[in-house]
Scaffold this motif. Structure first.
Motif, PDB file in Angstrom:
ATOM      1  N   GLY A 198       0.779  -1.821  -0.501  1.00  0.00           N
ATOM      2  CA  GLY A 198       0.056   0.233  -0.114  1.00  0.00           C
ATOM      3  C   GLY A 198       0.450   1.100   0.103  1.00  0.00           C
ATOM      4  N   ARG A 199       2.022   1.196   0.441  1.00  0.00           N
ATOM      5  CA  ARG A 199       3.302   2.650   0.832  1.00  0.00           C
ATOM      6  C   ARG A 199       4.886   2.322  -0.086  1.00  0.00           C
ATOM      7  NH1 ARG A 199       3.000   4.299   6.538  1.00  0.00           N
ATOM      8  NH2 ARG A 199       3.566   6.640   5.722  1.00  0.00           N
ATOM      9  N   PRO A 200       3.882   1.825  -1.254  1.00  0.00           N
ATOM     10  CA  PRO A 200       5.584   1.202  -2.157  1.00  0.00           C
ATOM     11  C   PRO A 200       6.356   3.047  -1.948  1.00  0.00           C
ATOM     12  CG  PRO A 200       4.355   2.264  -3.763  1.00  0.00           C
ATOM     13  CD  PRO A 200       3.783   1.628  -2.480  1.00  0.00           C
ATOM     14  N   GLU A 201       5.746   3.748  -2.110  1.00  0.00           N
ATOM     15  CA  GLU A 201       7.456   5.050  -1.631  1.00  0.00           C
ATOM     16  C   GLU A 201       7.946   4.922  -0.592  1.00  0.00           C
ATOM     17  OE1 GLU A 201       3.475   6.217   0.356  1.00  0.00           O
ATOM     18  OE2 GLU A 201       4.443   4.985  -1.811  1.00  0.00           O
ATOM     19  N   VAL A 202       7.500   4.499   0.461  1.00  0.00           N
ATOM     20  CA  VAL A 202       7.712   4.481   2.317  1.00  0.00           C
ATOM     21  C   VAL A 202       8.732   2.772   2.378  1.00  0.00           C
ATOM     22  CG1 VAL A 202       7.635   3.766   4.588  1.00  0.00           C
ATOM     23  CG2 VAL A 202       5.953   5.722   3.283  1.00  0.00           C
ATOM     24  N   TYR A 203       7.860   1.956   0.964  1.00  0.00           N
ATOM     25  CA  TYR A 203       9.223   0.461   1.274  1.00  0.00           C
ATOM     26  C   TYR A 203      10.611   0.854   0.798  1.00  0.00           C
ATOM     27  CZ  TYR A 203       9.299  -4.615   0.325  1.00  0.00           C
ATOM     28  OH  TYR A 203      10.147  -5.092   0.981  1.00  0.00           O
ATOM     29  N   GLU A 204      10.251   2.024  -0.285  1.00  0.00           N
ATOM     30  CA  GLU A 204      12.019   1.756  -1.038  1.00  0.00           C
ATOM     31  C   GLU A 204      12.080   3.216   0.056  1.00  0.00           C
ATOM     32  OE1 GLU A 204      14.341   2.447  -3.697  1.00  0.00           O
ATOM     33  OE2 GLU A 204      13.365   1.151  -3.872  1.00  0.00           O
ATOM     34  N   ALA A 205      11.736   3.530   0.545  1.00  0.00           N
ATOM     35  CA  ALA A 205      12.826   4.572   1.812  1.00  0.00           C
ATOM     36  C   ALA A 205      13.139   3.713   2.620  1.00  0.00           C
ATOM     37  CB  ALA A 205      11.876   6.407   1.783  1.00  0.00           C
ATOM     38  N   TRP A 206      12.781   2.980   2.593  1.00  0.00           N
ATOM     39  CA  TRP A 206      13.007   2.628   3.890  1.00  0.00           C
ATOM     40  C   TRP A 206      14.035   1.855   3.650  1.00  0.00           C
ATOM     41  CZ3 TRP A 206       7.657   0.465   6.990  1.00  0.00           C
ATOM     42  CH2 TRP A 206       7.839   1.923   7.581  1.00  0.00           C
ATOM     43  N   ARG A 207      14.166   0.806   3.189  1.00  0.00           N
ATOM     44  CA  ARG A 207      15.854   0.170   2.298  1.00  0.00           C
ATOM     45  C   ARG A 207      16.352   1.117   2.009  1.00  0.00           C
ATOM     46  NH1 ARG A 207      12.608  -3.911  -2.614  1.00  0.00           N
ATOM     47  NH2 ARG A 207      12.081  -1.625  -3.557  1.00  0.00           N
ATOM     48  N   ARG A 208      16.411   2.043   0.702  1.00  0.00           N
ATOM     49  CA  ARG A 208      17.556   2.926   0.862  1.00  0.00           C
ATOM     50  C   ARG A 208      18.576   3.604   2.426  1.00  0.00           C
ATOM     51  NH1 ARG A 208      14.030   5.920  -2.328  1.00  0.00           N
ATOM     52  NH2 ARG A 208      13.560   7.260  -1.385  1.00  0.00           N
ATOM     53  N   GLU A 209      17.402   3.391   2.984  1.00  0.00           N
ATOM     54  CA  GLU A 209      18.021   3.918   4.169  1.00  0.00           C
ATOM     55  C   GLU A 209      19.061   3.282   5.566  1.00  0.00           C
ATOM     56  OE1 GLU A 209      18.912   6.903   7.940  1.00  0.00           O
ATOM     57  OE2 GLU A 209      18.872   6.404   5.831  1.00  0.00           O
ATOM     58  N   LEU A 210      18.079   1.768   5.293  1.00  0.00           N
ATOM     59  CA  LEU A 210      19.049   0.912   5.674  1.00  0.00           C
ATOM     60  C   LEU A 210      20.752   0.419   5.318  1.00  0.00           C
ATOM     61  CD1 LEU A 210      16.221  -2.064   5.715  1.00  0.00           C
ATOM     62  CD2 LEU A 210      17.579  -1.111   7.135  1.00  0.00           C
ATOM     63  N   TRP A 211      20.623  -0.049   3.651  1.00  0.00           N
ATOM     64  CA  TRP A 211      21.375  -0.406   2.684  1.00  0.00           C
ATOM     65  C   TRP A 211      22.620   1.467   3.576  1.00  0.00           C
ATOM     66  CZ3 TRP A 211      23.404  -3.832   1.654  1.00  0.00           C
ATOM     67  CH2 TRP A 211      22.518  -4.486   0.344  1.00  0.00           C
ATOM     68  N   ARG A 212      21.759   2.856   4.010  1.00  0.00           N
ATOM     69  CA  ARG A 212      22.713   3.904   4.389  1.00  0.00           C
ATOM     70  C   ARG A 212      23.242   3.751   5.495  1.00  0.00           C
ATOM     71  NH1 ARG A 212      23.379   7.943   7.140  1.00  0.00           N
ATOM     72  NH2 ARG A 212      21.897   7.253   8.148  1.00  0.00           N
TER      73      ARG A 212
END
Length: 307
Positions: free
Chosen positions: A253-267
């Motif tokens: 339902g919130r793919p933009e949030v999902y993607e932002a979290w993924r980027r932050e994990l890798w950062r």
């Protein structure tokens, strides 16, 4: 190709290796040569509880070898990780592009399955708690694949004190090594000084002591599939709250949030602020042994299959 076959519930002996054709990617799918598979408690529970055969899905990471119709933004040779809902305990698996994310340079595919899905659950549960800098945090199952990342993430979000709750004293050194200020075992009558929020991955009988550990206005985030009940009075007397968190709702339902979290994990990983730990790597033919480690809660970090 080789893959793990599930026949019926009842024990670890229900997992067998079999030969199967390499699948063809359909529209929107990637065919991935699997290099690492993350073993999770939900899949282990499915094997125990289901009576009919099921596909063993879950977290995979590997190299893209073929593209389905309409796929853009990916190419053969890319390294990706993501969640598969079909057969994942296999040498090749189909991964939908909506669930795929790149594995950056400098990270291994084992890093990816230890970090991404478990890290997303940990990050999402923490986000649901609405942490404020200076608050105290409690993480149950603190030595698990998700819990050991949640503990580190709570610290990175400014927790002044982080308490790790574990099933056995032998896990204490591992959890302290990840930054916990205190480590408690579930059988303790009192869980120490109150905390402002708790992240619970266990459920069941642990819900009541987890709520009891909260300070007034404290928040408990429940993200376990283990069930359990809480007495309303225990919430009323301290104006406490319980928040449910489910990763699938965010992903769908919130793919933009999902993607932002993924980027932050890798950062955080690249910055050295988040260290995924791997308890053990097992071959496909030892999938039953990997499940046993998860089921007995004896793991320190992530359990991984290497096809």
């Amino acid at each position: 190709m080789r893959r793990v076959r599930y026949e019926h519930g009842g024990g670890p002996e229900v997992l067998f290796l079999e030969d199967a054709p390499v699948p063809e990617p359909g529209p929107g799918e990637l065919l991935v040569r699997v290099e690492a598979v993350g073993v999770t408690l939900p899949v282990v529970r499915k094997v125990r509880e289901a009576r009919d055969p099921i596909a063993l899905g879950g977290e995979i990471a590997g190299e893209v070898v073929a593209l389905g119709e309409g796929v853009t933004g990916h190419a053969p040779g890319d390294r990706v990780t993501g969640l598969v809902f079909g057969h994942g305990y296999a040498e090749y698996a189909l991964l939908h592009t909506a669930m795929a994310s790149p594995v950056p340079e400098g990270a291994s595919t084992v890093d990816a399955v230890a970090l991404v899905r478990s890290g997303l659950v940990a990050y999402g549960a923490l986000d649901a708690a609405r942490p404020e800098p200076g608050e105290a945090a409690l993480v149950t199952a603190a030595a698990s694949g998700v819990g050991h990342l949640a503990l580190q993430l709570a610290r990175s979000r400014g927790a002044s004190r982080v308490v790790g709750a574990v099933s056995a004293p032998g896990k204490a050194d591992f959890v302290r090594g990840l930054g916990a200020d205190e480590v408690i075992t579930y059988d303790r009558e009192a869980w120490g000084e109150p905390v402002d929020y708790a992240l619970d991955a266990v459920g069941g009988d642990l819900l009541a002591p987890a709520v009891k550990s909260l300070a007034p206005h404290g928040r408990l985030v429940a993200y376990s599939s283990g069930g359990g009940t809480i007495a309303a009075y225990d919430l009323l007397v301290g104006a406490k709250s319980v928040i449910g968190f489910q990763m699938g709702l965010i992903a769908r339902g919130r793919p933009e949030v999902y993607e932002a979290w993924r980027r932050e994990l890798w950062r955080l990983f690249a910055a050295g602020e988040l260290r995924p730990a791997v308890h053990a790597e097992f071959a496909l033919e030892d999938a039953a042994k990997a499940h046993e480690v998860i089921e007995t809660r004896s793991n320190l970090g992530k359990v991984v299959l290497i096809p």
